[in-house]
Design a protein around this motif. Sequence first.
Motif, PDB file in Angstrom:
ATOM      1  N   ARG A 129      62.536 -42.887 -51.620  1.00 37.20           N
ATOM      2  CA  ARG A 129      63.003 -43.656 -52.781  1.00 37.20           C
ATOM      3  C   ARG A 129      63.236 -45.095 -52.319  1.00 37.20           C
ATOM      4  N   CYS A 130      62.263 -45.917 -52.616  1.00 31.27           N
ATOM      5  CA  CYS A 130      62.124 -47.241 -52.012  1.00 31.27           C
ATOM      6  C   CYS A 130      62.415 -48.337 -53.028  1.00 31.27           C
ATOM      7  N   ASN A 131      63.132 -49.372 -52.607  1.00 33.80           N
ATOM      8  CA  ASN A 131      63.389 -50.487 -53.521  1.00 33.80           C
ATOM      9  C   ASN A 131      62.286 -51.541 -53.484  1.00 33.80           C
ATOM     10  N   LEU A 132      61.215 -51.284 -52.749  1.00 36.77           N
ATOM     11  CA  LEU A 132      60.029 -52.150 -52.604  1.00 36.77           C
ATOM     12  C   LEU A 132      60.295 -53.387 -51.750  1.00 36.77           C
ATOM     13  N   THR A 133      61.391 -54.106 -52.001  1.00 38.87           N
ATOM     14  CA  THR A 133      61.615 -55.354 -51.266  1.00 38.87           C
ATOM     15  C   THR A 133      61.830 -55.108 -49.777  1.00 38.87           C
ATOM     16  N   ALA A 156      59.381 -45.799 -56.408  1.00 44.05           N
ATOM     17  CA  ALA A 156      59.822 -47.191 -56.272  1.00 44.05           C
ATOM     18  C   ALA A 156      60.420 -47.724 -57.572  1.00 44.05           C
ATOM     19  N   SER A 157      61.564 -48.346 -57.453  1.00 39.67           N
ATOM     20  CA  SER A 157      62.252 -48.903 -58.614  1.00 39.67           C
ATOM     21  C   SER A 157      61.604 -50.218 -59.052  1.00 39.67           C
ATOM     22  N   LEU A 199      52.168 -43.046 -55.721  1.00 35.38           N
ATOM     23  CA  LEU A 199      53.090 -44.160 -55.959  1.00 35.38           C
ATOM     24  C   LEU A 199      53.666 -44.027 -57.365  1.00 35.38           C
ATOM     25  N   THR A 200      54.933 -43.683 -57.440  1.00 35.33           N
ATOM     26  CA  THR A 200      55.625 -43.518 -58.713  1.00 35.33           C
ATOM     27  C   THR A 200      56.572 -44.684 -58.934  1.00 35.33           C
ATOM     28  N   LEU A 201      56.513 -45.288 -60.104  1.00 36.20           N
ATOM     29  CA  LEU A 201      57.442 -46.358 -60.457  1.00 36.20           C
ATOM     30  C   LEU A 201      58.592 -45.778 -61.280  1.00 36.20           C
ATOM     31  N   VAL A 202      59.765 -46.386 -61.140  1.00 35.16           N
ATOM     32  CA  VAL A 202      60.965 -45.915 -61.829  1.00 35.16           C
ATOM     33  C   VAL A 202      61.492 -46.995 -62.757  1.00 35.16           C
TER      34      VAL A 202
END
Length: 348
Positions: A129-133, A156-157, A199-202
């Motif tokens: 569960r990644c914040n991307l930054t 990823a949020s 790759l899933t976006l939240v």
Amino acid sequence: MPPLTLLRQHSKLADPREQLRILNERSQQPTFEKKLEQQQLPSLQATKIDTLQVNLGKLCNMTCEHCHVDAGPDRREIMTAETVQECLQALQHPAFQILDLTGGAPEMNPQFREMVSAARKLGKRVIDRCNLTILLAPGFQDLSKFLAEHQVEIVASLPCYLQENTDAQRGNGAFQKSIDALQRLNSLGYGTPDSALKLTLVYNPVGFSLPPDQSELEAAYQRELKTRFDIQFTNLITITNMPISRFLSELIQQEQFEEYMERLVSAFNPDTVSGLMCRSILSVDWEGYLYDCDFNQMLNLPITVSERRHIRDFNYHDLVDRNINSSQHCYGCTAGAGSSCGGAIQNP
């Protein structure tokens, strides 16, 4: 400089007991257990355990407005190598299919890569569960490649495909960094057609509303991100903002708490109850203690099996049919289409 967490602000709401007091005394709604009874539904009970969700710590490179963990750069709680090994020992049980790593920024735990590698050797699916930054932060530039090499699924949020809305929730500059990270992930094969790299976006609402229809929003994200930035992703999930921690603080500051709770309760959907994530997940905090879900963890509501409250004492048969600890925040998971770590529970 990022804003301080509730803990470092010395806010009363940094104490889970204060959050629970407000939820129980100010919501002016029937208890969640009473609502289940009114709907002629049984009390919540686990039915299986196929996911071990591990919070590797509250240290994060961001301080997002709606973070239910109250994570940030000023937090120092982090899971030790010993507790990581205890988690991996439990993960060997054949019932576990998924290791779900969260934080804070789970990647900032020095044991993150070892844990990923060990779980993959056990044949488990691994979710980050990644914040991307974090993928662009100093010392983490090779992390994207590591995740791809180990076929880690990234959740990823990205609260919006518009810069203004994302930066409002996650801080100035967060949107552009997220776009850069997504493009880097795409270049490695994440989220591209026929790729095994998922790759899933939240999405979670910027304001005080419930999430819109998940499938319709996914189509909008796909269109806008492809058109604007040539970005692709596997799928999108929607998650309701839980009335705890920083979001609870915002609700109170904006005098929206009672209205938001009424919105959640009014939108209670009995058809979501059978799919609640607490019925198939086991949540582990940074010290190794066990909870029914990540939200219960943040409210310090432990599992009901008192002799099995730490991961070192894990016993599948004692935990698989346990009673679930619930409170008023559970309305967040049962409102509308429902909400879980996997997104909407009920398809339209």
